[in-house]
Design a protein around this motif. Structure first.
Motif, PDB file in Angstrom:
ATOM      1  N   GLU A  78     -86.484  33.233 -57.433  1.00  0.00           N
ATOM      2  CA  GLU A  78     -85.660  33.684 -56.308  1.00  0.00           C
ATOM      3  C   GLU A  78     -85.466  32.645 -55.208  1.00  0.00           C
ATOM      4  OE1 GLU A  78     -86.249  37.635 -54.677  1.00  0.00           O
ATOM      5  OE2 GLU A  78     -87.005  38.323 -56.616  1.00  0.00           O
ATOM      6  N   PRO A  79     -86.515  31.910 -54.793  1.00  0.00           N
ATOM      7  CA  PRO A  79     -86.297  30.918 -53.725  1.00  0.00           C
ATOM      8  C   PRO A  79     -85.250  29.857 -54.095  1.00  0.00           C
ATOM      9  CG  PRO A  79     -88.649  31.312 -54.017  1.00  0.00           C
ATOM     10  CD  PRO A  79     -87.939  32.007 -55.150  1.00  0.00           C
ATOM     11  N   SER A  80     -85.176  29.507 -55.371  1.00  0.00           N
ATOM     12  CA  SER A  80     -84.173  28.529 -55.824  1.00  0.00           C
ATOM     13  C   SER A  80     -82.769  29.094 -55.674  1.00  0.00           C
ATOM     14  CB  SER A  80     -84.418  28.157 -57.286  1.00  0.00           C
ATOM     15  OG  SER A  80     -85.685  27.586 -57.449  1.00  0.00           O
ATOM     16  N   ALA A  81     -82.577  30.330 -56.104  1.00  0.00           N
ATOM     17  CA  ALA A  81     -81.265  30.972 -55.995  1.00  0.00           C
ATOM     18  C   ALA A  81     -80.871  31.108 -54.528  1.00  0.00           C
ATOM     19  CB  ALA A  81     -81.288  32.338 -56.681  1.00  0.00           C
ATOM     20  N   ASP A  82     -81.822  31.481 -53.693  1.00  0.00           N
ATOM     21  CA  ASP A  82     -81.567  31.656 -52.266  1.00  0.00           C
ATOM     22  C   ASP A  82     -81.166  30.321 -51.617  1.00  0.00           C
ATOM     23  OD1 ASP A  82     -81.508  33.554 -50.105  1.00  0.00           O
ATOM     24  OD2 ASP A  82     -83.250  32.501 -49.279  1.00  0.00           O
ATOM     25  N   ALA A  83     -81.878  29.251 -51.967  1.00  0.00           N
ATOM     26  CA  ALA A  83     -81.570  27.928 -51.418  1.00  0.00           C
ATOM     27  C   ALA A  83     -80.183  27.467 -51.859  1.00  0.00           C
ATOM     28  CB  ALA A  83     -82.632  26.923 -51.848  1.00  0.00           C
ATOM     29  N   ALA A  84     -79.853  27.699 -53.129  1.00  0.00           N
ATOM     30  CA  ALA A  84     -78.536  27.303 -53.645  1.00  0.00           C
ATOM     31  C   ALA A  84     -77.430  28.078 -52.941  1.00  0.00           C
ATOM     32  CB  ALA A  84     -78.479  27.530 -55.149  1.00  0.00           C
ATOM     33  N   LEU A  85     -77.639  29.364 -52.732  1.00  0.00           N
ATOM     34  CA  LEU A  85     -76.650  30.191 -52.049  1.00  0.00           C
ATOM     35  C   LEU A  85     -76.390  29.657 -50.645  1.00  0.00           C
ATOM     36  CD1 LEU A  85     -75.034  32.987 -51.885  1.00  0.00           C
ATOM     37  CD2 LEU A  85     -77.065  33.795 -50.724  1.00  0.00           C
TER      38      LEU A  85
END
Length: 115
Positions: A78-85
């Motif tokens: 999740e932190p990766s997806a959040d950072a990319a967003l």
């Protein structure tokens, strides 16, 4: 006076009325506004700096085989997806401004027999 149907409507689940609310998928991003020439591999390369990607795909038109200008990127965390967003929403790729948001979780599709 109350309507006789009111209690029944209140206890009926939303899905029975066809009003299902799809939840965001915290691991999968929708990416819109993609350049037409961008491939699934290109999409993976652009978003790889934010974390481990489990899936990346550009959606193509079934009839013409051309890109529909959007795709999906799924991360393992999740932190990766959040950072990319946060980093990529309204970014520019190939001269186009893309929009990024969490993808909606898909419901299982019903199959219909056509005999």
């Amino acid at each position: 006076s109350r309507c006789a149907l009111a209690p029944a409507l209140r206890t009926t689940p939303r899905t029975a009325l066809g009003l299902t609310m799809q939840q965001d998928d915290p691991l999968k991003l929708f990416v819109g506004g993609l350049p037409w020439a961008l491939t699934s591999d290109d999409l993976r390369e652009v978003f790889a700096e934010f974390g481990s990607i489990t899936e990346s795909n550009v959606v193509y038109d079934r009839e013409t085989g051309r890109s529909r200008g959007f795709g999906f990127v799924a991360y393992s965390e999740e932190p990766s997806a959040d950072a990319a967003l946060k980093a990529m929403d309204q970014a520019e790729i190939g001269g186009r401004t893309i929009n990024v948001k969490f993808a909606k979780m898909r419901e299982a599709r019903q199959s219909f027999n056509r005999n």
